[in-house]
Design a protein around this motif. Sequence first.
Motif, PDB file in Angstrom:
ATOM      1  N   ARG A 162       0.677  -1.084  -0.056  1.00 39.05           N
ATOM      2  CA  ARG A 162       0.085   0.004   0.132  1.00 39.05           C
ATOM      3  C   ARG A 162       0.736   1.233  -0.031  1.00 39.05           C
ATOM      4  O   ARG A 162       0.628   2.256  -0.658  1.00 39.05           O
ATOM      5  CB  ARG A 162      -0.946  -0.082   1.219  1.00 39.05           C
ATOM      6  CG  ARG A 162      -1.758   1.261   1.135  1.00 39.05           C
ATOM      7  CD  ARG A 162      -2.896   1.050   2.226  1.00 39.05           C
ATOM      8  NE  ARG A 162      -3.915   2.481   2.034  1.00 39.05           N
ATOM      9  CZ  ARG A 162      -4.915   2.593   2.549  1.00 39.05           C
ATOM     10  NH1 ARG A 162      -5.369   1.627   3.086  1.00 39.05           N
ATOM     11  NH2 ARG A 162      -5.537   3.681   2.588  1.00 39.05           N
ATOM     12  N   ALA A 163       1.972   1.402   0.960  1.00 38.88           N
ATOM     13  CA  ALA A 163       2.862   2.395   0.845  1.00 38.88           C
ATOM     14  C   ALA A 163       3.441   2.642  -0.466  1.00 38.88           C
ATOM     15  O   ALA A 163       3.465   3.784  -0.877  1.00 38.88           O
ATOM     16  CB  ALA A 163       4.039   2.247   1.753  1.00 38.88           C
ATOM     17  N   HIS A 164       3.851   1.718  -1.189  1.00 34.99           N
ATOM     18  CA  HIS A 164       4.305   1.811  -2.625  1.00 34.99           C
ATOM     19  C   HIS A 164       3.364   2.395  -3.419  1.00 34.99           C
ATOM     20  O   HIS A 164       3.461   3.397  -4.349  1.00 34.99           O
ATOM     21  CB  HIS A 164       4.761   0.644  -3.257  1.00 34.99           C
ATOM     22  CG  HIS A 164       6.181   0.056  -2.561  1.00 34.99           C
ATOM     23  ND1 HIS A 164       7.240   0.770  -2.439  1.00 34.99           N
ATOM     24  CD2 HIS A 164       6.440  -1.210  -2.079  1.00 34.99           C
ATOM     25  CE1 HIS A 164       8.266  -0.053  -2.003  1.00 34.99           C
ATOM     26  NE2 HIS A 164       7.498  -1.195  -1.592  1.00 34.99           N
ATOM     27  N   PHE A 165       2.164   2.108  -3.588  1.00 32.20           N
ATOM     28  CA  PHE A 165       0.949   2.575  -4.272  1.00 32.20           C
ATOM     29  C   PHE A 165       0.702   3.983  -3.990  1.00 32.20           C
ATOM     30  O   PHE A 165       0.449   4.850  -4.606  1.00 32.20           O
ATOM     31  CB  PHE A 165      -0.226   1.551  -4.393  1.00 32.20           C
ATOM     32  CG  PHE A 165      -0.023   0.497  -5.286  1.00 32.20           C
ATOM     33  CD1 PHE A 165       0.600   0.043  -6.213  1.00 32.20           C
ATOM     34  CD2 PHE A 165      -0.620  -0.845  -4.424  1.00 32.20           C
ATOM     35  CE1 PHE A 165       0.831  -1.218  -6.708  1.00 32.20           C
ATOM     36  CE2 PHE A 165      -0.224  -2.247  -5.091  1.00 32.20           C
ATOM     37  CZ  PHE A 165       0.280  -2.377  -6.277  1.00 32.20           C
ATOM     38  N   GLU A 166       0.874   4.175  -2.703  1.00 31.94           N
ATOM     39  CA  GLU A 166       0.285   5.571  -2.337  1.00 31.94           C
ATOM     40  C   GLU A 166       1.379   6.435  -2.789  1.00 31.94           C
ATOM     41  O   GLU A 166       1.108   7.934  -2.847  1.00 31.94           O
ATOM     42  CB  GLU A 166      -0.138   5.615  -0.937  1.00 31.94           C
ATOM     43  CG  GLU A 166      -1.386   4.901  -0.559  1.00 31.94           C
ATOM     44  CD  GLU A 166      -1.886   5.163   0.775  1.00 31.94           C
ATOM     45  OE1 GLU A 166      -0.863   4.851   1.689  1.00 31.94           O
ATOM     46  OE2 GLU A 166      -2.877   5.048   1.240  1.00 31.94           O
ATOM     47  N   ALA A 167       2.684   6.021  -2.736  1.00 34.13           N
ATOM     48  CA  ALA A 167       3.760   6.998  -2.886  1.00 34.13           C
ATOM     49  C   ALA A 167       3.949   7.310  -4.649  1.00 34.13           C
ATOM     50  O   ALA A 167       4.595   8.134  -4.871  1.00 34.13           O
ATOM     51  CB  ALA A 167       4.957   6.471  -2.677  1.00 34.13           C
ATOM     52  N   ASP A 168       3.055   6.494  -5.393  1.00 37.62           N
ATOM     53  CA  ASP A 168       3.177   6.684  -6.970  1.00 37.62           C
ATOM     54  C   ASP A 168       1.816   6.607  -7.401  1.00 37.62           C
ATOM     55  O   ASP A 168       1.702   5.712  -8.467  1.00 37.62           O
ATOM     56  CB  ASP A 168       4.152   5.653  -7.381  1.00 37.62           C
ATOM     57  CG  ASP A 168       4.479   5.651  -9.051  1.00 37.62           C
ATOM     58  OD1 ASP A 168       4.368   6.664  -9.341  1.00 37.62           O
ATOM     59  OD2 ASP A 168       4.887   4.703  -9.297  1.00 37.62           O
ATOM     60  N   PRO A 169       0.770   7.360  -7.362  1.00 35.36           N
ATOM     61  CA  PRO A 169      -0.300   7.054  -7.750  1.00 35.36           C
ATOM     62  C   PRO A 169      -0.653   7.450  -9.173  1.00 35.36           C
ATOM     63  O   PRO A 169      -1.500   7.060  -9.778  1.00 35.36           O
ATOM     64  CB  PRO A 169      -1.237   8.308  -6.981  1.00 35.36           C
ATOM     65  CG  PRO A 169      -0.149   9.231  -6.565  1.00 35.36           C
ATOM     66  CD  PRO A 169       0.837   8.511  -6.337  1.00 35.36           C
ATOM     67  N   GLU A 170       0.418   7.810  -9.957  1.00 38.16           N
ATOM     68  CA  GLU A 170       0.503   8.156 -11.368  1.00 38.16           C
ATOM     69  C   GLU A 170       1.493   7.143 -11.983  1.00 38.16           C
ATOM     70  O   GLU A 170       1.574   7.176 -13.224  1.00 38.16           O
ATOM     71  CB  GLU A 170       0.943   9.613 -11.680  1.00 38.16           C
ATOM     72  CG  GLU A 170       0.075  10.551 -11.254  1.00 38.16           C
ATOM     73  CD  GLU A 170      -1.310  10.401 -11.416  1.00 38.16           C
ATOM     74  OE1 GLU A 170      -1.779  10.369 -12.463  1.00 38.16           O
ATOM     75  OE2 GLU A 170      -2.301  11.052 -10.604  1.00 38.16           O
ATOM     76  N   ASP A 171       1.827   6.261 -11.305  1.00 34.35           N
ATOM     77  CA  ASP A 171       2.830   5.209 -11.845  1.00 34.35           C
ATOM     78  C   ASP A 171       3.837   5.786 -12.655  1.00 34.35           C
ATOM     79  O   ASP A 171       4.176   5.641 -13.734  1.00 34.35           O
ATOM     80  CB  ASP A 171       1.907   4.165 -12.612  1.00 34.35           C
ATOM     81  CG  ASP A 171       2.639   2.798 -13.200  1.00 34.35           C
ATOM     82  OD1 ASP A 171       3.734   2.412 -12.642  1.00 34.35           O
ATOM     83  OD2 ASP A 171       2.108   2.145 -13.841  1.00 34.35           O
ATOM     84  N   LYS A 172       4.422   6.698 -11.813  1.00 35.61           N
ATOM     85  CA  LYS A 172       5.571   7.259 -12.561  1.00 35.61           C
ATOM     86  C   LYS A 172       7.203   7.063 -12.021  1.00 35.61           C
ATOM     87  O   LYS A 172       8.139   7.314 -12.646  1.00 35.61           O
ATOM     88  CB  LYS A 172       5.555   9.041 -12.963  1.00 35.61           C
ATOM     89  CG  LYS A 172       4.201   9.012 -13.678  1.00 35.61           C
ATOM     90  CD  LYS A 172       4.144  10.609 -13.882  1.00 35.61           C
ATOM     91  CE  LYS A 172       3.032  11.065 -14.948  1.00 35.61           C
ATOM     92  NZ  LYS A 172       2.659  12.330 -14.855  1.00 35.61           N
TER      93      LYS A 172
END
Length: 197
Positions: A162-172
């Motif tokens: 979850r922390a990874h996804f929240e840190a990169d919401p635009e997948d960049k």
Amino acid sequence: MPPYKPYIPQDVGEVMDVLGSMMLSSPRFIDRTGYLPGRNIDTAFLQLNEGLQMIRGEFGEDLYLKLREMSDRMRAHFEADPEDKTDDAIKGREIILEMMNVIDIRDLLGRMMRASPKFIGYRDKSYIDETFRELNEGLRMTRGKFGEELYLRLSAMSDRMRAHFEADPEDKTGETRKGRAIIREMMAMVKPSGRES
């Protein structure tokens, strides 16, 4: 034509197939194709409950009893809303998803892979809170099956993901790729013994 006799699922994969079919045919479970005349709520739940009995040994008594209780609650919701006009049918379908998450959490992990990193759904709303609540609840319910050590490891992985996804919401930034790698690792770790990939 002989009366409809439901096929009894023999393994985890077949029980998952039954639950998927129930999602589509709820709340009345009537066959509209003509191939299964006589199919109804009684035969659908006979099929599910007998399938749960078949995989009982794989899940242990406590989890089996929880799944049977969920099945009974689900049926009550569908019987209370046969025309799909109140929230009862929706609640019944939510129980189907919960059961699928418990029986083979890889189904939810696969959906998470496709929805990440934003977990956007109906009306462009983010469902990240609900998705991770489902994941963590599924892990909690299968804690006895996985054992304490694996359960704690999977829970920690869920938090990191979850922390990874929240840190990169635009997948960049590459954080989303790390979150998806955790999903793949979790899927490999929770593969049920009775189901092929």
